[in-house]
Design a protein around this motif. Structure first.
Motif, PDB file in Angstrom:
ATOM      1  N   SER A   1       1.087  -1.626   2.214  1.00  0.00           N
ATOM      2  CA  SER A   1       2.467  -1.200   1.473  1.00  0.00           C
ATOM      3  C   SER A   1       2.288  -0.575   0.373  1.00  0.00           C
ATOM      4  O   SER A   1       3.091   0.417   0.094  1.00  0.00           O
ATOM      5  N   GLU A   2       1.446  -0.928  -0.712  1.00  0.00           N
ATOM      6  CA  GLU A   2       1.175  -0.362  -1.840  1.00  0.00           C
ATOM      7  C   GLU A   2       0.511   1.026  -1.515  1.00  0.00           C
ATOM      8  O   GLU A   2       1.055   1.942  -2.340  1.00  0.00           O
ATOM      9  N   GLU A   3      -0.184   1.375  -0.501  1.00  0.00           N
ATOM     10  CA  GLU A   3      -0.614   2.733  -0.322  1.00  0.00           C
ATOM     11  C   GLU A   3       0.934   3.620   0.230  1.00  0.00           C
ATOM     12  O   GLU A   3       0.833   4.675  -0.062  1.00  0.00           O
TER      13      GLU A   3
ATOM     14  N   ARG B   1       4.376   7.912  -0.457  1.00  0.00           N
ATOM     15  CA  ARG B   1       5.769   8.414  -0.670  1.00  0.00           C
ATOM     16  C   ARG B   1       6.175   8.725  -2.205  1.00  0.00           C
ATOM     17  O   ARG B   1       6.939   9.936  -2.149  1.00  0.00           O
ATOM     18  N   HIS B   2       5.742   8.402  -3.164  1.00  0.00           N
ATOM     19  CA  HIS B   2       6.040   9.061  -4.467  1.00  0.00           C
ATOM     20  C   HIS B   2       5.499  10.347  -4.663  1.00  0.00           C
ATOM     21  O   HIS B   2       5.983  11.418  -5.052  1.00  0.00           O
TER      22      HIS B   2
ATOM     23  N   LYS C   1      -1.321  -6.236   4.928  1.00  0.00           N
ATOM     24  CA  LYS C   1      -0.048  -5.683   4.896  1.00  0.00           C
ATOM     25  C   LYS C   1       0.427  -5.252   3.421  1.00  0.00           C
ATOM     26  O   LYS C   1       1.073  -4.329   3.063  1.00  0.00           O
ATOM     27  N   ARG C   2       0.058  -6.033   2.550  1.00  0.00           N
ATOM     28  CA  ARG C   2       0.220  -5.821   1.084  1.00  0.00           C
ATOM     29  C   ARG C   2      -0.476  -4.522   0.579  1.00  0.00           C
ATOM     30  O   ARG C   2       0.157  -3.592  -0.049  1.00  0.00           O
ATOM     31  N   THR C   3      -1.586  -4.264   0.945  1.00  0.00           N
ATOM     32  CA  THR C   3      -2.405  -3.267   0.691  1.00  0.00           C
ATOM     33  C   THR C   3      -1.937  -2.092   1.185  1.00  0.00           C
ATOM     34  O   THR C   3      -1.946  -1.033   0.579  1.00  0.00           O
TER      35      THR C   3
ATOM     36  N   ASP D   1       3.602   3.227  -0.696  1.00  0.00           N
ATOM     37  CA  ASP D   1       4.542   3.406  -1.853  1.00  0.00           C
ATOM     38  C   ASP D   1       3.939   4.569  -2.636  1.00  0.00           C
ATOM     39  O   ASP D   1       4.602   5.409  -2.945  1.00  0.00           O
ATOM     40  N   ARG D   2       2.536   4.457  -2.819  1.00  0.00           N
ATOM     41  CA  ARG D   2       1.837   5.517  -3.729  1.00  0.00           C
ATOM     42  C   ARG D   2       2.293   7.141  -3.003  1.00  0.00           C
ATOM     43  O   ARG D   2       2.518   7.887  -3.777  1.00  0.00           O
TER      44      ARG D   2
ATOM     45  N   GLU E   1      -2.427 -10.009   3.290  1.00  0.00           N
ATOM     46  CA  GLU E   1      -3.130  -9.109   2.235  1.00  0.00           C
ATOM     47  C   GLU E   1      -3.401  -7.719   2.787  1.00  0.00           C
ATOM     48  O   GLU E   1      -3.177  -6.855   1.896  1.00  0.00           O
TER      49      GLU E   1
END
Length: 155
Positions: A10-12, A17-18, A6-8, A14-15, A4
């Motif tokens: 990873s989502e941050e 990097r965008h 790691k997923r959280t 991604d945001r 959980e």
């Protein structure tokens, strides 16, 4: 718990990097179009944000790397460790308290969450049901007995 987190993270990542690759370059380009960069607050703010995002991305990437190296099979099934939920009873007052051991840089601390590096976290790690924990704080020494334990394997 580890997945959980790691997923959280990873989502941050991604945001961010965008933001770093799409949003901030657009903001910088707009600010440059306004002219004189020496007194251009939008340009300075975008550059400062860019530096912050780069630093945060570095930190998150390092944290994800550390999380990937954690082997859940190495976490004891009968002792307090990462992800454990522990109920302790104060010997003096008989009051019960529940703690969940989390990483020190957990994204969101909730009521009862303690980091593994905190005084209570360090005192609890490696203890089992029935063990006595002596917690030395600046103003008092508390004696706590572990009365219940759920490890990461049991959740």
């Amino acid at each position: 718990m580890i997945e959980e987190l790691k997923r959280t993270l990873s989502e941050e990542v991604d945001r961010l990097r965008h933001e770093l690759n799409v949003t901030l370059p657009q903001e910088i380009r707009k600010a440059v179009e306004h002219g004189d960069l020496r007194e251009n607050s939008e340009y300075k703010a975008a550059l400062e944000r860019q530096q912050f995002v780069q630093a945060r991305l570095g930190h998150l990437t390092q944290r994800l790397s550390k999380l990937s190296s954690i082997d859940p099979s190495q976490i004891p099934e009968d002792k307090v460790g990462l992800g454990s939920v522990v109920v302790v009873e104060d010997e003096r007052t008989s009051a019960r308290e529940t703690y969940s051991l989390v990483f020190g840089d957990a994204v969101e601390f909730q009521e009862g969450h303690v980091s593994m590096g905190s005084p209570i976290g360090r005192a609890l790690v490696g203890k089992g049901v029935g063990d006595l924990v002596v917690l030395k704080l600046p103003t008092v020494t508390r004696r706590l007995k572990v009365v219940e334990l759920k490890t990461i394997h049991q959740q």
